[in-house]
Motif scaffolding. Sequence first.
Motif, PDB file in Angstrom:
ATOM      1  N   HIS A   8       7.372  -0.502  34.889  1.00 43.26           N
ATOM      2  CA  HIS A   8       6.596   0.567  36.056  1.00 43.26           C
ATOM      3  C   HIS A   8       6.341   1.699  36.110  1.00 43.26           C
ATOM      4  O   HIS A   8       8.291   2.292  36.106  1.00 43.26           O
ATOM      5  N   PRO A   9       5.693   2.668  36.879  1.00 44.24           N
ATOM      6  CA  PRO A   9       4.843   2.388  37.482  1.00 44.24           C
ATOM      7  C   PRO A   9       3.707   2.424  36.638  1.00 44.24           C
ATOM      8  O   PRO A   9       2.649   1.744  36.021  1.00 44.24           O
ATOM      9  N   ILE A  45       0.850  -0.473  35.150  1.00 41.64           N
ATOM     10  CA  ILE A  45      -0.705  -0.737  36.008  1.00 41.64           C
ATOM     11  C   ILE A  45      -1.624  -0.030  35.350  1.00 41.64           C
ATOM     12  O   ILE A  45      -2.974  -1.359  35.499  1.00 41.64           O
ATOM     13  N   PHE A  58      -0.207  -6.126  41.521  1.00 37.21           N
ATOM     14  CA  PHE A  58       1.016  -4.940  42.036  1.00 37.21           C
ATOM     15  C   PHE A  58       1.505  -4.792  42.777  1.00 37.21           C
ATOM     16  O   PHE A  58       2.588  -4.620  42.891  1.00 37.21           O
ATOM     17  N   LYS A 106       5.142  -6.869  44.093  1.00 35.49           N
ATOM     18  CA  LYS A 106       6.179  -5.924  44.836  1.00 35.49           C
ATOM     19  C   LYS A 106       6.409  -5.851  46.186  1.00 35.49           C
ATOM     20  O   LYS A 106       7.150  -5.025  46.109  1.00 35.49           O
ATOM     21  N   LYS A 128       5.216  -3.030  47.347  1.00 34.94           N
ATOM     22  CA  LYS A 128       4.793  -2.493  47.298  1.00 34.94           C
ATOM     23  C   LYS A 128       3.718  -1.266  48.082  1.00 34.94           C
ATOM     24  O   LYS A 128       2.987  -1.140  47.907  1.00 34.94           O
ATOM     25  N   LYS A 183       3.075   2.329  48.403  1.00 41.18           N
ATOM     26  CA  LYS A 183       2.545   3.215  47.156  1.00 41.18           C
ATOM     27  C   LYS A 183       1.445   2.284  46.660  1.00 41.18           C
ATOM     28  O   LYS A 183       0.079   2.852  46.542  1.00 41.18           O
ATOM     29  N   TYR A 184       1.423   0.710  46.214  1.00 36.52           N
ATOM     30  CA  TYR A 184      -0.168   0.178  45.474  1.00 36.52           C
ATOM     31  C   TYR A 184      -1.474   0.048  46.166  1.00 36.52           C
ATOM     32  O   TYR A 184      -2.078   0.307  46.052  1.00 36.52           O
TER      33      TYR A 184
END
Length: 256
Positions: A101-102, A105, A163, A167, A169, A171-172
């Motif tokens: 990652h990232p 993606i 993702f 994950k 997260k 930010k995704y």
Amino acid sequence: MKLFWELGLLVLSIGSYVITGFYAPWLVWISLVPILYLTYHVSFRKMIIYSVIFGIVTPAWLFYWIAYYDFATYFACLALVASFYGLWPIISTILIKKIKHPLAIVVPPIIWSTLQFLYHFSIINSFWANVGIYAPMLAPLTWLIKGYGVAFLILLSNSLVLFYLIKKKKKYLFTWGILGIVVLACFAFINLAQPKGEALRIAIVQPNIEESFEWRGNHSDELISHYESQIRSITQKPSLIVLPEYAFATNIQNTA
């Protein structure tokens, strides 16, 4: 229980993508998430089986209408298109787990775009793989990145959702939200835009001939005469005349 969950995701994968093609084109931005989720969570051996099922069932359902015209053509197209829909998740399974990652993606959209480019050289081209057709109202974005670019963004959208689910997260999710804002802005632009220039007079010819494709192929001369009669009956000269997509079951350029 795990097998039941995996089969449920597979059915959801097929159903959501087919529904996208027939009823809800906006679903294309997330409809491939279930099959991508499988690529990340099941073994490679299982993914081959699921990919084969996804690859065969999905286009068989999407392109069933070809069978009404010719079964041989239907199965020939199915074999080619199924290889695309089967290869994409298989290759994604291999690379998603190997690339860190990232960068992982962008694996699904890059694989899809690459396969779409390669299948462009096939006998039936690869227009059917351009998921950008499900998002036509995205000017001026479409003017800048064209259909291939829109298709890439659609696959990227599915990958970002995947993702985020894996994950957890933000930010995704944040990136996916920015992409969504851009898409909505383009949609608003195209709907609020004011047309310029002179108005066009358009004539639509729809004879509603309720006959089979085979019948229309055997009576092409009669159909051409019928359409010609309807076109000539238009009293005001139009700038454009629109006929049904399958008005003629023959190549009229070869018709005397």
